[in-house]
Design a protein around this motif. Sequence first.
Motif, short mmCIF file in Angstrom:
data_model
loop_
_atom_site.label_atom_id
_atom_site.label_comp_id
_atom_site.label_asym_id
_atom_site.label_seq_id
_atom_site.Cartn_x
_atom_site.Cartn_y
_atom_site.Cartn_z
N SER A 31 -87.60 150.36 22.57
CA SER A 31 -87.88 148.94 22.82
C SER A 31 -89.22 148.76 23.52
O SER A 31 -89.93 147.78 23.27
N LEU A 136 -86.57 138.54 17.89
CA LEU A 136 -85.12 138.74 17.70
C LEU A 136 -84.80 140.21 17.48
O LEU A 136 -83.80 140.73 18.00
N ILE A 137 -85.64 140.91 16.73
CA ILE A 137 -85.41 142.34 16.46
C ILE A 137 -85.44 143.13 17.75
O ILE A 137 -84.58 144.00 17.99
N ARG A 139 -84.85 142.04 20.81
CA ARG A 139 -83.67 141.72 21.62
C ARG A 139 -82.43 142.42 21.09
O ARG A 139 -81.61 142.91 21.86
N GLN A 140 -82.31 142.48 19.78
CA GLN A 140 -81.16 143.16 19.19
C GLN A 140 -81.17 144.65 19.51
O GLN A 140 -80.13 145.23 19.85
N ILE A 141 -82.34 145.27 19.40
CA ILE A 141 -82.44 146.70 19.70
C ILE A 141 -82.15 146.96 21.17
O ILE A 141 -81.49 147.93 21.53
N ARG A 142 -82.63 146.04 22.03
CA ARG A 142 -82.46 146.25 23.47
C ARG A 142 -80.99 146.17 23.88
O ARG A 142 -80.53 146.93 24.74
N TYR A 143 -80.24 145.26 23.27
CA TYR A 143 -78.84 145.07 23.67
C TYR A 143 -77.85 145.83 22.79
O TYR A 143 -76.67 145.89 23.11
N TYR A 144 -78.35 146.42 21.72
CA TYR A 144 -77.46 147.12 20.80
C TYR A 144 -76.65 148.23 21.47
O TYR A 144 -75.43 148.32 21.28
N ILE A 147 -73.74 146.81 23.53
CA ILE A 147 -72.67 146.30 22.66
C ILE A 147 -71.89 147.45 22.05
O ILE A 147 -70.65 147.43 21.98
N GLN A 148 -72.63 148.49 21.63
CA GLN A 148 -71.98 149.66 21.04
C GLN A 148 -71.07 150.33 22.06
O GLN A 148 -69.94 150.73 21.74
#
Length: 381
Positions: A31, A136-137, A139-144, A147-148
Amino acid sequence: MFKQYIGWRFVLASIAVVIIGATIWFVSSLSRKIQEEERKKVATWVEANRELLQSDSETNLNLAVDIVTNNTTIPLILTDEAGNILDSRNFDTTLIREPQFLQKQLKAFKKQHPPFIMEVDARKNLYNYIYYGDSLILRQIRYYPYIQLIVVALFIGLALFAISSTNRATQNQVWVGLAKETAHQLGTPLSSMEAWLEILRENESNASITAELSKDVDRLKLITERFSKIGSVPQLEETDLIAQIENMVAYIRKRSPQKVQLTTHSDEDELTVMISPPLFDWVVENLLKNALDAMEGKGKIDINIQNHPTYVTIDVADTGKGIPKMNFEKVFKPGFSTKKRGWGLGLSLARRIIEDYHRGRLYVKSSELNKGTVFRILLRK
């Protein structure tokens, strides 16, 4: 075996921590690289806008237009020196219509990244400021990974719950089988003892002997009945709770040391509840015997019965050696015992009888080392 089990759990937990740490580190590193790339893209976008404002070359203008129009992922807000919003890019059009949306985004962008300054008119000393946020990409990578990890944790939790339920069901089957087999094995010698008792009764000189033997046979029959009821849903009966407890206290009092005082307290003369008398007697007997063991031959046991609007409580208080707070729940686990020859099944069975068959509760209400313990039975009306 227990230490080995703990060792394996520690190893698995350590491996899980290493995997989680490595995942978070890798995603954080990735990130940061994407964030740096986005900053370079925004810098290029600013230069392209400056070129559009200042250059007269058609080639440079075409290149600048391409750079400006190709940015469709990084959200941007353009302001003047006074902080007034002049333009915005790459936001959801429905969100932009909401009042104060861009102002909130601008406030957030100011905290995320330093702005780019674009010269508008050097002679008039006019400048614009370009604020940008994470795509958005990014943010998704940072929080992925988080969440996982939550999903994995939920999966592991469900798996452990399923394993625990399976183990408990297996344990229950073993206990039920053991109890019913014990009841079956006791049945044959009991029948023989009853027959011999009848023969002894034919001789009147054996009256004193047969009276005591009869009590012991009745006691064995009661124990057999208790074991036979384990595993099957018992029939609850309307029973005078006070009389039931006093009968058990009288039985234990005859078999307890003379220096132990057993007393029953109740504000009511009669209190009717739905219980299984043989199983409930087993619970009270276990609690009283545990209290006697804790006092080591001298002390006081008080049984306090209280009637409430929706439930009844029975407190069994002793003046024994007490239980450490860390063991309040452990005393109910199978195999846990402070006695050298104890199997650690009495309190575990007692709790199962109260909670599974009577839908009540059995727990340690309070305890103080070297002063005593209070066990509470709660029965719902």
